[in-house]
Scaffold this active site. Structure first.
Site, mmCIF file in Angstrom:
data_model
loop_
_atom_site.group_PDB
_atom_site.id
_atom_site.type_symbol
_atom_site.label_atom_id
_atom_site.label_comp_id
_atom_site.label_asym_id
_atom_site.label_seq_id
_atom_site.Cartn_x
_atom_site.Cartn_y
_atom_site.Cartn_z
ATOM 1 N N ASN A 103 -6.291 1.467 10.084
ATOM 2 C CA ASN A 103 -5.147 1.607 10.485
ATOM 3 C C ASN A 103 -5.108 1.620 12.593
ATOM 4 O OD1 ASN A 103 -4.278 2.001 8.078
ATOM 5 N ND2 ASN A 103 -4.009 4.379 8.903
ATOM 6 N N ARG B 78 1.278 -1.183 -0.440
ATOM 7 C CA ARG B 78 -0.091 0.556 -0.547
ATOM 8 C C ARG B 78 0.812 1.071 0.178
ATOM 9 N NH1 ARG B 78 -1.947 2.327 5.070
ATOM 10 N NH2 ARG B 78 -3.224 4.392 3.885
ATOM 11 N N GLU C 94 -2.460 -0.533 8.899
ATOM 12 C CA GLU C 94 -1.398 0.049 8.742
ATOM 13 C C GLU C 94 -1.509 -0.646 10.482
ATOM 14 O OE1 GLU C 94 -0.310 4.197 9.582
ATOM 15 O OE2 GLU C 94 -1.127 4.547 7.338
ATOM 16 N N TYR D 72 -2.489 0.857 16.717
ATOM 17 C CA TYR D 72 -1.305 0.782 17.228
ATOM 18 C C TYR D 72 -1.731 0.564 18.045
ATOM 19 C CZ TYR D 72 0.391 2.462 12.466
ATOM 20 O OH TYR D 72 0.990 2.878 10.759
ATOM 21 N N GLU E 29 -6.363 8.368 7.381
ATOM 22 C CA GLU E 29 -6.587 8.449 9.060
ATOM 23 C C GLU E 29 -7.179 10.750 8.883
ATOM 24 O OE1 GLU E 29 -3.187 8.014 10.819
ATOM 25 O OE2 GLU E 29 -3.303 6.440 10.677
ATOM 26 N N HIS F 252 -2.639 10.749 1.469
ATOM 27 C CA HIS F 252 -2.273 10.720 2.540
ATOM 28 C C HIS F 252 -1.299 12.139 2.905
ATOM 29 C CE1 HIS F 252 -0.800 7.080 5.071
ATOM 30 N NE2 HIS F 252 0.068 8.491 5.709
HETATM 31 C C1 NOJ Z 1 -0.040 6.314 10.987
HETATM 32 C C2 NOJ Z 1 0.152 7.844 9.697
HETATM 33 O O1 NOJ Z 1 -0.645 7.359 8.197
HETATM 34 C C3 NOJ Z 1 1.601 7.012 8.811
HETATM 35 O O2 NOJ Z 1 1.578 8.158 8.619
HETATM 36 C C4 NOJ Z 1 2.013 7.610 10.462
HETATM 37 O O3 NOJ Z 1 3.578 8.102 10.687
HETATM 38 C C5 NOJ Z 1 2.337 5.799 11.038
HETATM 39 N N1 NOJ Z 1 0.793 6.207 11.691
HETATM 40 C C6 NOJ Z 1 2.938 6.060 12.913
HETATM 41 O O4 NOJ Z 1 2.783 7.160 13.350
#
Ligand code: NOJ
Length: 478
Positions: free
Chosen positions: A304, A84, A379, A306, A179, A130
């Protein structure tokens, strides 16, 4: 200390995911390409802002504008089945507008990349935008901050149309935007002077309107003949109440409904979240007609994810930073003196696999299950704390990243087989150590080390090998 059992060696995880499961890596144009003025590229808002802020800039980034063939070789070496990436709007239309000239050299760059990926058996997914908005559009009408978004919608949809026309014969997966929650948050942190709460809401609202128009265009003119799918990448952390105090419980729920529901509710349910009601008219409402257009405007759920935090239920204490901050929900990553999980660089993220499980179940139950819409993790990744200060040997031996990825993919497998959640892809952020928007080259999310002082030399970290082994084991062969 590594405490996990590698799922690549666990027979219980053999062939858990279907044959057509796509696994690979994600990236973004401004964060990797460099070549800021090469090949006719125009400036984006980041070129100006990062110069002004005198921080690291994306002028060189990972030099992928020149070294893209090496990136494709790495993906092959890592046995990725998907990649991607995002196209840079100002590289393709330097001034951004629908009547501005097209830069054929920019188009050629992406055509080469797409062809090389396909030759290597790697499926491309394009993120149309993006974050790197053409600077000129910001000067003309404040880009995403425009109070009357008609010019923005026309320009952005026209750029998307160009992408469908030039790349859509080969690219079958599209994301309109990356995002929508994080983008206004980044803009608010200094990139736009005097940014207000109304601006924050306006940016998110305008992204929804643009997304809906681009999907309308794709579905009416391209989807049938090109046979592709379209969505938007939404991000959400998981927020858990720190205890059973009703204020903590309420805030945890509100945090998700606010950040995630703002976008996911209209797109997947055709409704508008009530989480912003306390802001009255400052929060622009979608009309019934806009909601009807947004409803169902995604063919898969692109998530996405984390990390996870605790909602404390306490008032947010001012942190002395005069810049606008939308985050009015108090969160912490420490409870009774213990961190919620292993800490990543600058605390982004912590390793909390149970939070990944919760967001996956929440997304599936609330937005996807009824219509059997698959989730794609677009992500997910980890920045090892202090990696920037380590020797190359230590950087390569990235045990903390391996632990994070192993644990998260294990959860992914668990929800697929135990809870019947449909997940069709997982893209690790990121292929390369790249620029993090406001923090420069400090935090490193890549499975490949990039030595910026030494010709941008790329060196695989051990996590890339672990990932190849995991996918070989958990994805069924045909
Ligand atoms: C989400 C974002 O889409 C990306 O640009 C960023 O580098 C990552 N998170 C990590 O923080």
């Amino acid at each position: 200390m590594v405490t996990y059992r590698n799922i690549a060696e666990d027979p219980a995880y053999k062939d858990v995911l279907p044959e057509d499961f796509v696994h690979g890596y994600s990236s973004a144009s401004y964060q990797i390409e460099g070549g800021a003025t090469a090949g006719g590229r125009g400036p984006s808002i980041w070129d100006e802002h990062l110069q002004e802020a005198n921080q690291d800039t994306g002028d060189d980034a990972c030099d992928s504008y020149r070294l893209w063939e090496q990136d494709v070789s790495l993906l092959q070496q890592y046995r990725a089945s998907g990649y991607r990436f995002s196209v840079s709007w100002p590289r393709i239309v330097p001034n951004g507008g629908r009547n501005d000239s097209i830069n054929e050299e920019g188009i050629k760059y992406y055509n080469q990349l797409i062809d090389a990926l396909l030759d290597a058996g790697i499926e491309p997914t394009i993120t149309i935008l993006h974050f790197d908005v053409p600077l000129e559009l910001h000067k003309r009408y404040r880009s995403f901050l425009a109070t009357d978004p008609r010019e923005l919608i026309a320009d952005y949809t026209s750029f998307a149309k160009l992408c469908f026309e030039r790349f859509g014969d080969r690219v079958k997966k599209w994301l309109t935007f990356n995002e929508p929650w994080i983008f206004p948050s980044l803009l608010s942190m200094g990139i736009v002077k005097g940014f207000s709460k109304r601006d924050f809401f306006r940016v998110g609202h305008n992204i929804l309107l643009c997304h809906s128009d681009i999907v309308r265009l794709y579905r009416s003119e391209f989807q049938q003949k090109q046979n592709g799918l379209i969505s938007i990448a939404l991000n959400s952390e998981w927020v858990e109440p720190i205890n059973d105090d009703p204020r903590a419980v309420k805030d945890a729920k509100l945090a998700i409904e606010r950040d995630f529901g703002w976008f996911a509710d209209p797109i997947f349910l055709g409704t508008q979240t009530t989480a912003w009601d306390k802001y009255g008219d400052d929060f622009p409402r979608l009309t019934q007609e806009e909601l009807a257009l947004l409803r169902g405007s995604a063919d898969f759920f692109s998530l996405n994810h984390y990390g996870t935090g605790w909602a404390t239920g306490q008032e947010v204490q001012p942190n002395g930073d005069p810049r606008f901050n939308m985050d009015e929900i108090d969160k912490t990553f420490v409870k009774d003196g213990k961190p919620i999980g292993m800490r990543g660089e600058e605390g982004h993220p912590h390793t909390v696999p149970w939070g990944f499980r919760k967001i996956l179940l929440y997304t599936w139950d609330k937005y996807c299950k009824d219509k059997n819409i698959p989730i794609v993790i677009s992500e997910c990744g980890f920045a090892v704390e202090f990696e920037q200060h380590m020797s190359l040997d230590k950087i390569i031996d990235d045990k903390a990243r391996q632990e994070y990825l192993n644990q998260y993919i294990k959860i992914l497998c668990d929800v697929v087989r135990e809870d019947g959640v449909r997940v069709s892809g997982f893209y690790v952020w990121s292929l390369l150590d790249n620029l993090e928007w406001l923090s420069g080259y400090g935090p490193r999310f890549g499975v490949t080390h990039v030595d910026r002082k030494n010709g941008f030399k790329r060196t695989p970290k051990d996590s890339s090998k672990l990932l190849a082994a995991i996918w070989r084991h958990v994805v069924k062969k045909n």
